[in-house]
Design a protein around this motif. Structure first.
Motif, PDB file in Angstrom:
ATOM      1  N   VAL A 144      75.370   5.258  81.642  1.00 22.74           N
ATOM      2  CA  VAL A 144      74.235   4.392  81.965  1.00 22.74           C
ATOM      3  C   VAL A 144      73.604   3.867  80.675  1.00 22.74           C
ATOM      4  O   VAL A 144      73.316   2.674  80.551  1.00 22.74           O
ATOM      5  CB  VAL A 144      73.194   5.146  82.831  1.00 22.74           C
ATOM      6  N   LYS A 145      73.406   4.746  79.704  1.00 21.34           N
ATOM      7  CA  LYS A 145      72.847   4.318  78.416  1.00 21.34           C
ATOM      8  C   LYS A 145      73.714   3.252  77.770  1.00 21.34           C
ATOM      9  O   LYS A 145      73.200   2.270  77.219  1.00 21.34           O
ATOM     10  CB  LYS A 145      72.726   5.513  77.453  1.00 21.34           C
ATOM     11  N   ASP A 146      75.029   3.430  77.822  1.00 21.63           N
ATOM     12  CA  ASP A 146      75.945   2.474  77.216  1.00 21.63           C
ATOM     13  C   ASP A 146      75.786   1.091  77.848  1.00 21.63           C
ATOM     14  O   ASP A 146      75.705   0.089  77.141  1.00 21.63           O
ATOM     15  CB  ASP A 146      77.389   2.965  77.337  1.00 21.63           C
ATOM     16  N   VAL A 147      75.723   1.040  79.167  1.00 18.06           N
ATOM     17  CA  VAL A 147      75.567  -0.247  79.853  1.00 18.06           C
ATOM     18  C   VAL A 147      74.228  -0.878  79.486  1.00 18.06           C
ATOM     19  O   VAL A 147      74.156  -2.060  79.129  1.00 18.06           O
ATOM     20  CB  VAL A 147      75.693  -0.082  81.383  1.00 18.06           C
ATOM     21  N   LEU A 148      73.154  -0.103  79.558  1.00 21.61           N
ATOM     22  CA  LEU A 148      71.828  -0.643  79.268  1.00 21.61           C
ATOM     23  C   LEU A 148      71.688  -1.076  77.809  1.00 21.61           C
ATOM     24  O   LEU A 148      71.050  -2.087  77.518  1.00 21.61           O
ATOM     25  CB  LEU A 148      70.745   0.381  79.622  1.00 21.61           C
ATOM     26  N   ASP A 149      72.276  -0.309  76.905  1.00 22.98           N
ATOM     27  CA  ASP A 149      72.116  -0.596  75.476  1.00 22.98           C
ATOM     28  C   ASP A 149      73.067  -1.663  74.951  1.00 22.98           C
ATOM     29  O   ASP A 149      72.922  -2.121  73.818  1.00 22.98           O
ATOM     30  CB  ASP A 149      72.264   0.689  74.664  1.00 22.98           C
ATOM     31  N   THR A 150      74.044  -2.062  75.735  1.00 16.61           N
ATOM     32  CA  THR A 150      74.954  -3.131  75.300  1.00 16.61           C
ATOM     33  C   THR A 150      74.751  -4.418  76.096  1.00 16.61           C
ATOM     34  O   THR A 150      75.457  -5.387  75.873  1.00 16.61           O
ATOM     35  CB  THR A 150      76.429  -2.686  75.413  1.00 16.61           C
ATOM     36  N   THR A 151      73.780  -4.414  76.998  1.00 17.56           N
ATOM     37  CA  THR A 151      73.462  -5.611  77.783  1.00 17.56           C
ATOM     38  C   THR A 151      72.158  -6.191  77.257  1.00 17.56           C
ATOM     39  O   THR A 151      71.102  -5.567  77.346  1.00 17.56           O
ATOM     40  CB  THR A 151      73.310  -5.268  79.279  1.00 17.56           C
ATOM     41  N   THR A 152      72.236  -7.387  76.682  1.00 16.52           N
ATOM     42  CA  THR A 152      71.055  -8.021  76.108  1.00 16.52           C
ATOM     43  C   THR A 152      70.455  -9.023  77.091  1.00 16.52           C
ATOM     44  O   THR A 152      71.080  -9.410  78.082  1.00 16.52           O
ATOM     45  CB  THR A 152      71.402  -8.768  74.809  1.00 16.52           C
ATOM     46  N   LEU A 153      69.248  -9.466  76.772  1.00 13.78           N
ATOM     47  CA  LEU A 153      68.626 -10.520  77.574  1.00 13.78           C
ATOM     48  C   LEU A 153      69.442 -11.802  77.509  1.00 13.78           C
ATOM     49  O   LEU A 153      69.473 -12.568  78.465  1.00 13.78           O
ATOM     50  CB  LEU A 153      67.195 -10.780  77.098  1.00 13.78           C
ATOM     51  N   GLU A 154      70.110 -12.019  76.398  1.00 15.02           N
ATOM     52  CA  GLU A 154      70.993 -13.184  76.272  1.00 15.02           C
ATOM     53  C   GLU A 154      72.082 -13.126  77.343  1.00 15.02           C
ATOM     54  O   GLU A 154      72.393 -14.133  77.979  1.00 15.02           O
ATOM     55  CB  GLU A 154      71.619 -13.226  74.876  1.00 15.02           C
ATOM     56  N   ASP A 155      72.652 -11.951  77.547  1.00 13.12           N
ATOM     57  CA  ASP A 155      73.677 -11.772  78.583  1.00 13.12           C
ATOM     58  C   ASP A 155      73.098 -12.024  79.972  1.00 13.12           C
ATOM     59  O   ASP A 155      73.721 -12.663  80.811  1.00 13.12           O
ATOM     60  CB  ASP A 155      74.240 -10.342  78.561  1.00 13.12           C
ATOM     61  N   LEU A 156      71.915 -11.508  80.214  1.00 12.43           N
ATOM     62  CA  LEU A 156      71.318 -11.561  81.549  1.00 12.43           C
ATOM     63  C   LEU A 156      70.773 -12.935  81.902  1.00 12.43           C
ATOM     64  O   LEU A 156      70.849 -13.353  83.051  1.00 12.43           O
ATOM     65  CB  LEU A 156      70.216 -10.506  81.671  1.00 12.43           C
ATOM     66  N   LYS A 157      70.231 -13.641  80.928  1.00 11.22           N
ATOM     67  CA  LYS A 157      69.617 -14.938  81.228  1.00 11.22           C
ATOM     68  C   LYS A 157      70.637 -15.968  81.669  1.00 11.22           C
ATOM     69  O   LYS A 157      70.338 -16.853  82.450  1.00 11.22           O
ATOM     70  CB  LYS A 157      68.813 -15.461  80.041  1.00 11.22           C
TER      71      LYS A 157
END
Length: 139
Positions: free
Chosen positions: A111-124
């Protein structure tokens, strides 16, 4: 670990600010209206995000909030930790038997890996990609 509305709505605020990055301040009222959320609740979430240095407030008639960093420099993990606390699937993991402890650690790390490698740039950009790729075919 269960993400509450604090984490979910805080992530919503941050994604919307990332989408508007470079366009000037965005009022929470606009985000609340667009996403059909409580403006008062979003204001409560903005305070810890501001205190953590993730967003900045801009006062005045055209005020609102902006990201304190570029969208590529803020991860989902940064936001979730500020609003939800430490990322841990089970309390008292050290008291578990070794086999279960190893499982909980693997889950936590994944879970930490997914959260820490997903940026707002990816999500936007994600929602825009979904809309572009959704075609309707009739046979």
């Amino acid at each position: 670990m269960k993400i509450s509305t604090k984490g979910r709505y805080g992530l919503t605020i941050m994604i919307e600010l990332a989408r508007k990055h470079g366009e000037g301040p965005t009022p929470l009222k606009a985000i609340a209206r667009e996403k059909n959320l409580s403006e008062h609740y979003l204001e409560q979430l903005a305070s810890p995000l501001r205190n953590a240095g993730l967003i900045k407030s801009v006062r005045g008639a055209y005020g609102g909030y902006i990201l304190a960093k570029n969208p590529g420099e803020i991860t989902a993990g940064d936001i979730i930790r500020v609003l939800e606390g430490p990322i841990t699937p089970v309390e008292g993991i050290e008291d578990e038997e070794p086999a279960k402890q190893a499982l909980w650690i693997r889950i936590r790390d994944a879970v930490k890996d997914v959260l820490d490698t997903t940026t707002l740039e990816d999500l936007k950009d994600h929602e825009d990609d979904e809309q572009q790729d959704s075609y309707m075919f009739y046979i």
